[in-house]
Design a protein around this motif. Structure first.
Motif: not given
Lengths: 172, 117
Positions: A20, B53, A4, A24, A92
């Motif tokens: 980034r 996120v 991300h 994301a 993630n």
């Protein structure tokens, strides 16, 4: 496993490099520069305090280094050099990696190895050894018109970083 | 492979319980424990805030507020179970200890059975 975001902080908390990755950004509303800068300060502060916390809870004889922090939304992998440079990588939580404890351990160490490689082979080689580099002079949140400031874009650090992360089995 | 410490933090960050679970657990004084409890309470929330996120509504799959679930360091694993009511059960252990999630859930069940009248 998707990456991300990627940040590099110096000892004082200043952001030296940040990026980034598109996975994301797709799901999140557009955030302005101020908000992202605040978020990075939060990340640095959190890493700093967590290091102290882990240090006081770790039994004697073990190294108190922080390796990863997992929340429901994702995992933050960190690597800190002796000079105080901190590299932070947000990924993630991959469901496949939770099967056996052994798998989990090797995947965690592979993140540590990857971050270590990013520091020693990519950061030191491209940025620190660049003839234009001056410590303390890197400007990330600058407005682009500071002449004489070292700009990361003059090196090929970002290209090499992208190539390295893309070659990792856990990057998508 | 052993457990090190268990501590429980209430929804306002105050420490409910702390106890060592093994011989290799470092000795930590009460004041330090209170500090650790409240620091962890804040960092738990900050971790969810700082993530690029976020989960919808900031709630994780169990319906509790998202936050730190696991911390890995050299020589330490820390696992946290946050309940819907905001109580955090935190256990630390040496690396390689398995089933920490199940242990935390069991401790939660025992806590609600025995400690809550």
């Amino acid at each position: 496993m998707t990456v991300h975001a990627f940040h590099i902080f110096d000892r004082k908390g200043k952001t030296l490099f940040t990026k980034r990755y598109s996975s994301a950004v797709k799901n999140q509303p557009v955030q302005d520069v101020e908000l992202l800068s605040e978020q990075r300060k939060l990340i640095f502060g959190m890493l700093f305090s967590l290091r102290e916390l882990v240090g006081s809870l770790t039994p004697e004889g073990e190294s108190p280094a922080l390796q990863s922090v997992k929340t429901g939304a994702g995992t933050l992998h960190c690597y800190e050099t002796i000079s105080g440079l901190r590299i932070a990588l947000y990924t993630n939580n991959n469901p496949n990696m939770g099967s056996t404890a052994r798998n989990l351990d090797t995947s965690k160490t592979s993140f540590q190895n990857a971050l270590k490689h990013i520091y020693s082979e990519l950061w030191v080689d491209c940025v620190v050894r660049s003839p234009l580099y001056r410590p303390g002079d890197i400007q990330v949140d600058g407005h682009g018109n500071d002449v004489g400031r070292f700009d990361i874009r003059s090196t090929n650090f970002e290209k090499k970083l992208d190539a390295y992360l893309a070659s990792m089995p856990w990057f998508r | 492979m052993g457990f090190l410490h268990l501590f429980i933090v209430n929804k306002s960050g105050g420490l409910i319980l702390h106890r060592p679970l093994g011989q290799s657990a470092p000795r930590i004084g009460t004041n330090e424990w209170l500090r650790i409890g409240s620091t962890f309470h804040s960092l738990h929330a900050i971790a969810a805030e700082a993530s690029p996120v976020k989960l919808p509504g900031n709630k994780n799959s169990a319906g509790a507020d998202d936050g730190i679930e696991e911390i890995r360091g050299g020589g330490l694993i820390l696992k946290c179970l946050q309940t819907r009511t905001g109580v955090k059960f935190v256990i630390t252990a040496e690396p390689g200890t398995s089933d920490l999630d199940a242990v935390l859930r069991e401790i939660y069940v025992l806590y609600s059975d025995c400690a809550l009248v």
